[in-house]
Write an enzyme that holds these catalytic residues in place. Structure first.
Site, PDB file in Angstrom:
ATOM      1  N   GLY A  96       0.814  -1.209   0.000  1.00 23.36           N
ATOM      2  CA  GLY A  96       0.000   0.000   0.000  1.00 23.36           C
ATOM      3  C   GLY A  96       0.848   1.259   0.000  1.00 23.36           C
ATOM      4  O   GLY A  96       2.081   1.230   0.041  1.00 23.36           O
ATOM      5  N   THR A 105     -11.476 -14.212  -3.241  1.00 25.37           N
ATOM      6  CA  THR A 105     -10.888 -14.257  -4.575  1.00 25.37           C
ATOM      7  C   THR A 105     -11.603 -15.229  -5.500  1.00 25.37           C
ATOM      8  O   THR A 105     -12.130 -16.260  -5.048  1.00 25.37           O
ATOM      9  CB  THR A 105      -9.398 -14.661  -4.496  1.00 25.37           C
ATOM     10  OG1 THR A 105      -8.858 -14.772  -5.813  1.00 25.37           O
ATOM     11  CG2 THR A 105      -9.225 -15.992  -3.790  1.00 25.37           C
ATOM     12  N   TYR A 119      -2.348 -19.110  -2.927  1.00 25.08           N
ATOM     13  CA  TYR A 119      -3.081 -17.877  -2.615  1.00 25.08           C
ATOM     14  C   TYR A 119      -4.567 -18.163  -2.486  1.00 25.08           C
ATOM     15  O   TYR A 119      -5.202 -17.781  -1.498  1.00 25.08           O
ATOM     16  CB  TYR A 119      -2.825 -16.827  -3.698  1.00 25.08           C
ATOM     17  CG  TYR A 119      -3.821 -15.687  -3.663  1.00 25.08           C
ATOM     18  CD1 TYR A 119      -3.907 -14.857  -2.549  1.00 25.08           C
ATOM     19  CD2 TYR A 119      -4.671 -15.441  -4.739  1.00 25.08           C
ATOM     20  CE1 TYR A 119      -4.828 -13.822  -2.502  1.00 25.08           C
ATOM     21  CE2 TYR A 119      -5.586 -14.406  -4.702  1.00 25.08           C
ATOM     22  CZ  TYR A 119      -5.663 -13.602  -3.590  1.00 25.08           C
ATOM     23  OH  TYR A 119      -6.580 -12.573  -3.551  1.00 25.08           O
ATOM     24  N   LYS A 128      -7.175 -18.039   1.003  1.00 26.52           N
ATOM     25  CA  LYS A 128      -8.470 -17.359   1.144  1.00 26.52           C
ATOM     26  C   LYS A 128      -9.572 -18.355   1.533  1.00 26.52           C
ATOM     27  O   LYS A 128     -10.480 -18.017   2.318  1.00 26.52           O
ATOM     28  CB  LYS A 128      -8.826 -16.645  -0.153  1.00 26.52           C
ATOM     29  CG  LYS A 128      -7.926 -15.465  -0.482  1.00 26.52           C
ATOM     30  CD  LYS A 128      -8.124 -14.307   0.482  1.00 26.52           C
ATOM     31  CE  LYS A 128      -7.387 -13.067   0.006  1.00 26.52           C
ATOM     32  NZ  LYS A 128      -7.618 -11.889   0.851  1.00 26.52           N
ATOM     33  N   PHE A 167     -13.401 -10.955  -9.145  1.00 28.65           N
ATOM     34  CA  PHE A 167     -12.794 -11.418 -10.383  1.00 28.65           C
ATOM     35  C   PHE A 167     -11.717 -10.386 -10.747  1.00 28.65           C
ATOM     36  O   PHE A 167     -10.731 -10.300 -10.049  1.00 28.65           O
ATOM     37  CB  PHE A 167     -13.881 -11.669 -11.426  1.00 28.65           C
ATOM     38  CG  PHE A 167     -14.593 -12.971 -11.108  1.00 28.65           C
ATOM     39  CD1 PHE A 167     -14.370 -14.095 -11.867  1.00 28.65           C
ATOM     40  CD2 PHE A 167     -15.431 -13.082 -10.002  1.00 28.65           C
ATOM     41  CE1 PHE A 167     -14.980 -15.301 -11.541  1.00 28.65           C
ATOM     42  CE2 PHE A 167     -16.042 -14.279  -9.678  1.00 28.65           C
ATOM     43  CZ  PHE A 167     -15.819 -15.392 -10.453  1.00 28.65           C
ATOM     44  N   LEU A 201      -3.318  -6.493 -16.367  1.00 29.01           N
ATOM     45  CA  LEU A 201      -3.320  -6.134 -17.779  1.00 29.01           C
ATOM     46  C   LEU A 201      -3.643  -4.668 -18.024  1.00 29.01           C
ATOM     47  O   LEU A 201      -2.935  -3.991 -18.781  1.00 29.01           O
ATOM     48  CB  LEU A 201      -4.303  -7.027 -18.548  1.00 29.01           C
ATOM     49  CG  LEU A 201      -4.408  -6.744 -20.056  1.00 29.01           C
ATOM     50  CD1 LEU A 201      -3.071  -6.921 -20.743  1.00 29.01           C
ATOM     51  CD2 LEU A 201      -5.475  -7.647 -20.683  1.00 29.01           C
ATOM     52  N   ILE A 224       0.812 -10.466 -24.478  1.00 23.75           N
ATOM     53  CA  ILE A 224      -0.430 -11.191 -24.225  1.00 23.75           C
ATOM     54  C   ILE A 224      -0.108 -12.674 -24.200  1.00 23.75           C
ATOM     55  O   ILE A 224       0.427 -13.215 -25.176  1.00 23.75           O
ATOM     56  CB  ILE A 224      -1.486 -10.874 -25.303  1.00 23.75           C
ATOM     57  CG1 ILE A 224      -1.875  -9.397 -25.216  1.00 23.75           C
ATOM     58  CG2 ILE A 224      -2.713 -11.763 -25.127  1.00 23.75           C
ATOM     59  CD1 ILE A 224      -2.835  -8.955 -26.298  1.00 23.75           C
ATOM     60  N   GLY A 226      -1.917 -22.670 -15.908  1.00 24.28           N
ATOM     61  CA  GLY A 226      -3.054 -22.494 -15.020  1.00 24.28           C
ATOM     62  C   GLY A 226      -4.030 -21.418 -15.422  1.00 24.28           C
ATOM     63  O   GLY A 226      -5.032 -21.202 -14.726  1.00 24.28           O
TER      64      GLY A 226
END
Length: 329
Positions: free
Chosen positions: A36, A118, A142, A146, A170, A189, A206, A282
């Site tokens: 942060g 998430t 990760y 969560k 998302f 992105l 990409i 993944g």
């Protein structure tokens, strides 16, 4: 209400803190400033620098600021790729931080808790768009961390009566004139595309152009960060009425990576060159959320559903803050 916002100096947390203040709530931000930025914390929010993994720091927080009506928990390590390389940073540190927070929350009579969860809970969805009742198959340490925190909340409600809502994001994007997305390194992105438009990167890479989608690139569900903040506030205010809940948050519409680049070209007026790289392990071809449950129960509707609006608001912030929150001169 008096609300503790952990991670409130980060991208989503700081904007949510600002929206809470605008809605008339009192806000205390707790952040270690690892990801942060102190400059992102709203001026009207109290700020405490500290780390949730340090139990003594959490004790001091609750001694210094008493009477919290609720907690919004954003503070977390959040990089999927890093979690595959350093799993204990996620499976240990994220859980220790959450456990310390929950321990002292219930000890101090806090009755409401909103978790920033998430979409990485759904690595292998059966049905697209993905509903909140979709089976949970975490896609990384990760995502697993969560899920463990969601399970902690289940037991804290059962044992201590703590009401909670888990909000599964998302792709958060966009910004406000004063706050936007600034990560180091930047891996998302839309800000990467805008860095190319600003001349800070040569091109966009990409990952993959042979997916079974309309242009061969991945489809993702982008949601404006202000719409996320609205969902947090609605969920917090509804806990006493509805009880604990789990919601998926997204527009319900998907955009390909190439559509993001083309829209950014139109918004910025810059060419934004790109090249294709190999698929990332993944990466699913399509991830789109079904927000039907939160729409039905809370009346939540995205106010900024168009990709042009999302990228346009991000571009406004990046143009005003080309170096993010870093002070210049």
């Amino acid at each position: 209400m008096k609300i503790l916002v952990t991670g409130g100096a980060g991208y989503i947390g700081s904007i949510c803190a600002a929206e809470l203040l605008a809605a008339g709530h009192e806000v205390v931000v707790f952040d270690n400033l690892y990801q942060g930025h102190r400059e992102a914390v709203p001026a009207d929010a109290a700020f405490v620098e500290g780390d949730l993994r340090d139990s003594d720091a959490v004790v001091r927080l609750f001694q210094q600021h008493r009477g919290f009506d609720g907690i919004m928990h954003f503070a977390s390590f959040t990089l999927v790729g890093e979690s595959m390389q350093q799993p204990l940073k996620y499976l240990r540190d994220n859980l220790v931080a959450a456990a310390n927070l929950l321990e002292h929350a219930v000890a101090n009579g806090v009755g409401r808790f909103i978790l920033s969860s998430t979409a990485n809970l759904f690595d292998d969805p059966v049905i697209i768009p993905i509903d909140a009742d979709e089976r949970i198959v975490p896609g990384s340490p990760y995502g697993e961390s969560k899920y463990f925190i969601e399970r902690m909340l289940f037991w804290f409600e059962r044992i201590y009566g703590l009401k909670y809502a888990c909000l599964r994001y998302f792709n958060a994007a966009g910004g406000t004139p004063d706050r936007g997305e600034h990560h180091e390194p930047e891996l998302h992105l839309i800000p990467i595309v805008l860095q190319v438009a600003l001349g800070q990167r040569e091109k966009v890479v990409i990952f993959g152009n042979d997916y079974p989608t309309k242009d061969g690139t991945c489809v993702r569900d982008y949601i404006h960060v202000l719409d996320l903040a609205q969902a947090h506030i609605l969920a917090l205010e509804a806990l006493d009425r509805l009880g604990s809940r789990k919601y998926n948050l997204g527009n319900g519409n998907g955009f390909t990576n190439l559509e993001v680049v083309e829209t950014a070209r139109q918004v910025t007026g810059h060419p934004i060159p790109y090249e294709f790289g190999p698929r990332r392990p993944g990466d699913p071809a399509v991830l789109i959320a079904s927000s039907e449950t939160i729409r039905r129960e809370l009346g939540w509707t995205p106010r900024f559903p168009d990709l042009e609006q999302i990228i346009g608001s991000a571009w406004e912030w990046h143009r005003r803050h080309p170096h993010g929150y870093r002070r210049q001169g």
